[in-house]
Structures are given as C-alpha cells and as structure tokens.
Design an enzyme around this catalytic site. Sequence first.
Site: not given
Ligand code: G6P
Length: 585
Positions: A2, A28, A70, A96-97, A463, A467, A470, A486, A580
């Site tokens: 949020c 965010r 959110w 938030n929370g 990774e 990507k 996502e 395996h 985010k």
């Molecule tokens: C969320 C984001 C990811 C990020 C992860 C960790 O899941 O969508 O892109 O890698 O949080 O975030 P941080 O801010 O701790 O690197």
Amino acid sequence: MCGIFGYTGSRQDAPEMIFKGLKGLEYRGYDSWGIAVKNGEKLAIERKVGKMTGGISLPKSNLGIGHTRWATHGGVTTENAHPHLDCAKEIAVLHNGIIENFQDLKSELLKKGHKFRSETDTEVVPHLIEDFVKKEGFVDSVKDAFNLLKGLNAIVVVDTKSSSIVAAKNGSPLVVGVGDNEYFIASDVVGILPYTRDVIFLKDNEMVSLGKTISLFSLPMGEKQNPVVEKISWNIEQAEKGKFDHFMIKEIFDQPTIIRNIAQNYSDQVEDLREVIDNAKGTFFIGAGTAYHACLAGVYLFSKIAKKHVNTAPASEFNYLEDFLTKESLIIALSQSGETIDVIEPLTRAAKKGSLIVSIVNSLGSTIYRMGNYKMLLGAGPEKAVASTKAYTAKLAILFMLSFAMVDKLSGARSLLLMAAEEIERILKKENLVTLKELAKKLSKKEHIYTIGRGVSFSLALEGALKIKEVSYVHTEGLAGGELKHGPIALIEKGTPCIVFAPKDDTYDAIISNAAEIKARGGIIVGVSSEKSPVFDYFIEVKDSNLTSIITQSVPIQVLAYYMALEKGYDPDKPRNLAKSVTVK
Ligand code: G6P
C-alpha cells in the site's frame, strides 16, 4: 505494497498533490485508492476501485491524506478502500499492516453504537479515536488507539478539528518530508522527492504530529523526541522514466552506471565488511525473491573466489532454520526496499540472539537498513518497476567485490566489473535489442519455458525464470542443469524452449551436455554464452569475464522478459498480483 501520501501546509491544491503523490507510489502495487481532504469542518473523500486514471474532483484544501490499497482484509471494493472515517466524518485513517485483534475491537465498538461501513480491519481505528477524542486531545487519542492495536501496523490520521495529521507505526515504513512551513508524509521517499529532500524516517514505536509545527513522540508512553532530519541523495530525475516507455527498461539501462559506481567507489566499504565476516563464526546471506537469488550467487562467489563457506536460505525460510544462531553468527541481509517483512522477521529474531547484522539495501533509512550493525547502500537509485533488475545486479556487483576483498584482490574485481559494465552497454545496443525482441515474440507464445545453469549460473537460471514469469506470466522454471534428468526432463516435448546459461567456465561442458539432452527430446535451445555451440537453436552472445557473467548474462534475459510482457500486452512495470515492497507476511 500500500502507498501513503499526506500533506499539510499552505498550498491549496492538496487533492491534486496527493493524487500525484500516490501516482508516484503506484509502482508499489495496489487495487484501489482513496483521498480525504479537509473541507471546512468536515472531510471530503473520493475512493475508487482500479487504477488511478483521470484526475481528482475534490474541493480545494491544504490538508489531506491518500492511500493506494493492496487488499488483505475485505475484498477490492470502494467501501473497503482507504481512508476510513469515524461516524462523524471528522477523522480519516489510512493504514498499512494487519490489525490482528480487529474482530475483538470491532465487537466492542459495535456494542457502543459505532456504525461500520467496510469489511476492513482498518475501520476500527477511526472509531477508536472518535471515542478517545471525547475525553482527550487528538494526539493522545491517536496514541491510545494505536496502543490497542495488535500486529505490525502503520497508521496516518487526519483530523479536521485540530487541522493536523498524526501518524504512528510499529511496522511498515513511513517517512516525513520537511518543507518550508509544510510537511509531507509518505510510505517511501520517492513520493516526497518532488518537494523536498529533507526527510525524517519514522522508527518503529514512534508517532509524529504534523500541523503548524512538527512533534515527535515515542510509543507507547508518548515522551517527546528530537526529530533527526536526513538528506536524501536521490534526485527526482532518477525516479522518472525519461525517454523510456517503462521503468523496467529504464532501470535495465541504468545498470552500467551503477556497476561502475560500485567498482570505483565501494572499496573502503567492502574492506570494512571483510573484517566483520572474517571474525564471524557462521555467515548467512538472506533475502527474498530476486534478492534471494543474489544471495545464492553470493554463496558460489564466496566459495570460488574467497574460498569461504557461507550459507543462504530464502528469508521466509530462515525463521525456521535459525535455532543454531549464536552471538558469533553473522547475517547479511540483502534487500532493495529494506522493508520486506519476510526479511525483517528473521533479522529481529537473530538480533534477539545477539547475532550481528549487515544490511545491504537500496533504501536509506528503511527498516532493514536501520537494523544493521553494519550498513551498506546499493546505490542503485530508486527502483520502481516491480520486477527487480538494477538492484539485483548492484547486489551481485557488491558481493563480487566483497568476495575478492576477502582474498586481497579488490583491484582485480574492480577491473572485471568495469569490463562487465562495458559488456552490458554492448548487449543493450539497438541491434541486439532487435534480436531479443524477435526472440521474445516467439517465446511469448509458449506455455512453458525452462532455464538451466550450473554453479553460479544456477542462481541465474532461477532469477531468469523469475523475471520471465513475473512480467510475461509464462510459466518458466529455473533448474540446476544436473537436476534435469532427475525429474523435470519428463516435461520436455517437441518445441519446449530451454534457456541455457553457458559461460566459458568450469560448467561449460556439462551444461552443453544438458542442453543436448533437452534437444534430443525435441526441446529448443536458447544459448546464452560467449561461444556459439552447435546445440544452440538461438544464440545470445555475452562475452565472458571471469565470473562476472553472472551479472552480464542476466541482462539479456531481463530484456527478453520485458519484451515478452510487451508482446503479450501486459504492463511490465506493474505485473498482476505482485507488489514492489511486500510488507505483510
Ligand atoms: C517482492 C518483489 C520482488 C523482490 C522481493 C524482495 O516480491 O516483487 O521483486 O525481489 O519482494 O524485495 P526486496 O525489496 O527485499 O529486495
């Protein structure tokens, strides 16, 4: 998650400023939004489901707050969007929370005759404050209401009678912007950057009152504190797209500059950390999502370069692994936002055990940054696309420097990183982008993609897969090359694409054999390497420079993921369901 933005001062366009402020925090992730401003003795409020398009039609005002939500408690509806009001509509609250005891509080308030208009946990707060203000001032009322909440929360409250904003937190970030006789409050500095670079990071268990002046208090008792104003080095241009269509591609292009900066300016900082790591008995890298993949790369880099064993786990799992931590353990936390709850939780527990914490984060003043006994900033500038790119390679570059520093070879690391920066610039040349776009067109039609790598490139396979999934929503699975046979090889059929990370290191022969095994079963091989192999159906050339391939090879896959999202008509900056900064468990 949020986003929060609030303003108090003499400007009369608070509704537009708040709208703009929230737009700046859109990255965010949110599903609804709302703004409340002071309108005479009452509050005027506008709330909507969906994205913030168009504008705002609230009356002129110099005081107000806004929120992008959110959803957690209660569906995505206008009624559940923040701000939430008391019965008299004089107090508005953003939150938030998660208020863990909201059911109990709500039943009490209902018994007292309060009328609820939403299904949220948040709505208990304005009604609690409404009760308290009958017998004490606004600031004390917010304090007393906040003290009743269980869980990790941040609230921002606006009150028409006192014409002020009061905010309190014991979780979730809040930052105050200090202007000329005006104050801003936001969930991160990016929102405040257009107005001021003087900020106060609210710590947990602190409360701030913003009106004609600013007052800071500690919680739960409310003792007065001295606010510490810090200067943000980020500038507004860094937080804007500039000539690019999306933040994701802009941030991909930022990478060479960031890596050069780390190569040229981080020697002293990594040297200092070397000593801390040398003295520790047991070092653990933790992070979430992309940051965890950087941690995993770090384990390989430390083994290969520093000849040192370090351990890693996804931060959300570390909670269940940390019974063995002692005062001599060292936890190195990697995070872009510095606010990821999955990282904060295990760090809190580790700190209780007396373990040392090193925070390597992108956001100055963030919770994880403050938790560190030793702190380092990534220097990547604001990262706004949800899918992390430049913060990831910045983390890798720092881990790379650190592992070389452990064996007194920093100058070697510096020149390798400078070469990597140059190679990234070559990869991002127009003609290469055209090729990647063509490939993205083909891959975006597929239902499943696999990515494989060995050694340090295993983390890259994870990774790369993250990507792609996502932002393009194509199911992509990252695997260690050796694990294929395996189990997962059962999934390969005619036309299944597999991206193979094949730097010319000690993994090359084995990963090419794995690629051949996939090809023999009808798979299509996309090779990422410095050398073209006959097994590749498509070749993405990335020149090698001794283990920096972990950094350079990630870039074409970031670009590929970006183009796949565009190809499918998705917004690469704001993928569905993702946020985010994930500040709830
Ligand atoms: C969320 C984001 C990811 C990020 C992860 C960790 O899941 O969508 O892109 O890698 O949080 O975030 P941080 O801010 O701790 O690197």
